[in-house]
Design a protein around this motif. Structure first.
Motif, PDB file in Angstrom:
ATOM      1  N   ASP A  83       0.824  -1.199   0.000  1.00  0.00           N
ATOM      2  CA  ASP A  83       0.000   0.000   0.000  1.00  0.00           C
ATOM      3  C   ASP A  83       0.862   1.254   0.000  1.00  0.00           C
ATOM      4  OD1 ASP A  83      -2.474  -1.306  -0.035  1.00  0.00           O
ATOM      5  OD2 ASP A  83      -2.446  -1.587   2.139  1.00  0.00           O
ATOM      6  N   ARG A 136      -1.787  -4.762  -5.635  1.00  0.00           N
ATOM      7  CA  ARG A 136      -2.802  -4.400  -4.652  1.00  0.00           C
ATOM      8  C   ARG A 136      -3.797  -5.557  -4.535  1.00  0.00           C
ATOM      9  NH1 ARG A 136      -3.331   1.205  -3.788  1.00  0.00           N
ATOM     10  NH2 ARG A 136      -1.337   2.219  -4.245  1.00  0.00           N
ATOM     11  N   HIS A 150      -7.602  -6.350  -2.976  1.00  0.00           N
ATOM     12  CA  HIS A 150      -8.805  -5.726  -2.444  1.00  0.00           C
ATOM     13  C   HIS A 150      -9.604  -6.738  -1.628  1.00  0.00           C
ATOM     14  CE1 HIS A 150      -7.968  -2.222  -4.877  1.00  0.00           C
ATOM     15  NE2 HIS A 150      -7.825  -3.011  -5.936  1.00  0.00           N
ATOM     16  N   GLY A 151     -10.398  -6.225  -0.688  1.00  0.00           N
ATOM     17  CA  GLY A 151     -11.216  -7.104   0.139  1.00  0.00           C
ATOM     18  C   GLY A 151     -10.421  -7.744   1.260  1.00  0.00           C
TER      19      GLY A 151
END
Length: 335
Positions: free
Chosen positions: A117, A129, A131-132
């Motif tokens: 990040d 990256r 996600h979740g």
């Protein structure tokens, strides 16, 4: 000539086991895979299919008992990381890959990928990256896939260990027992010992053969939990032998700890006494039947606390021995 790839996972044995699908994907597309592991994860790295060699190094920004950061100490790694074409730095969401990426750049590794990040500047060639809130095994595998590596046909992406495992029948007896592993790396994740001992008594009363496992430092705890009812194997197995003991079990009862992931790697169902100091969505045993016990909405949720911050340790103290007995029965423990 194919690529020589370094895969780094610098924390505990369970974390290394969860990187196994990632390692196998890399191994399917590389000439060789070297695992960079910390002292707490080396034995697990040696068990992973696809690993050709292991380099051990204790990372000062990850290990709970870190060595001092000096030029001389980092040189001990620089001297060993030579000739690699690429590196993948596997981390958990709360860890930064950038300190290691900096050292690997200084070592001359030409291509480095990681999930980050933080802005990596020129430290990373692949800044992936995620996600979740995927399970840790899937998160690590996503990094390999983003780097162009894929699991080979027929690989289901579950955890795995290298076989054959040693014969432990003289230590543990014939397969079909229930294993209870009461210890965890931090106190906040342990089920109270008195309740664990009562569960062992109840299970043996129901006709189950119970084996209690632990490391050399856990002998006082395992003796209390095993009592006169169960076989106590604390300090009597290395990691490969523990994997063999777990492979012979019908069920494992354990907190969120490395042996829970080792059980998953040998296909054994787990009664998971899970303190919510880290998310179960990420860290519950992966790819096997699991009964998750413990209040996942307790006040300690997501604190990453090493010692319980709530008086009475309610997230796990509220789990009764009878709930554990019922969970063992549900998962198919044969009395």
């Amino acid at each position: 000539m194919g690529m020589r790839v370094l895969v780094a996972r610098l924390d505990n044995a369970g974390d290394v086991l969860l990187s196994g699908p990632c390692v196998r994907a890399v191994a399917a597309g590389a000439e060789s895979v070297t695992m960079l592991a910390g002292p707490r994860g080396r034995a697990a790295a040696e068990l992973l299919p696809g690993v050709d060699d292991v380099i051990e190094w204790c990372a000062p920004w990850i290990d709970p008992e870190p060595p001092p950061v000096t030029a001389e100490y980092t040189k001990t790694l620089r001297d060993r990381v030579t000739g690699f074409d690429a590196a993948l730095v596997v981390t958990s969401f709360h860890q930064s890959p950038l300190p290691l990426a900096l050292i690997l750049r200084e070592c001359g590794v030409p291509w480095i990928g990681a999930i980050s990040d933080d802005y990596p500047g020129s430290l990373l060639d692949l800044r992936h990256r995620v996600h979740g809130d995927p399970p840790e095994a899937e998160r690590a595998l996503a990094l390999a896939e983003a780097a162009g590596f894929a699991l080979p046909p027929g690989d289901d992406g579950r955890l795995a260990v290298r076989g054959p495992l040693p014969d432990v029948s003289e230590v543990a007896g014939d397969p079909g027992y229930v294993v209870v592993h009461p210890a965890a790396s931090v106190p906040a994740r342990e089920w109270p010992a008195a309740q664990c001992a009562e569960a062992v008594r109840m299970l043996t009363g129901d006709g189950y053969r119970v084996v209690v496992t632990g490391g050399p430092a856990d002998k006082e705890l395992t003796a209390r939990v095993a009592g006169e009812y169960a076989l106590d194997l604390a300090g009597r197995t290395d990691l490969s032998q523990l994997a063999a003991v777990l492979s012979g079990a019908s069920v494992l009862v354990a907190p969120n700890t490395g042996p829970a992931h080792l059980a998953a790697a040998v296909g054994t169902p787990v009664v998971s006494l899970f303190a919510p100091v880290v998310p179960a969505a990420r860290w519950a045993p992966y790819g096997v039947p699991v009964v998750l016990l413990g209040d996942q909405e307790a006040p300690c949720r997501d604190t990453r606390a090493r010692r319980c911050p709530v008086p009475g340790h309610p997230c796990l103290a509220g789990v009764t021995p009878d709930e554990v007995r019922q969970a063992v029965e549900k998962l198919g423990g044969a009395a």
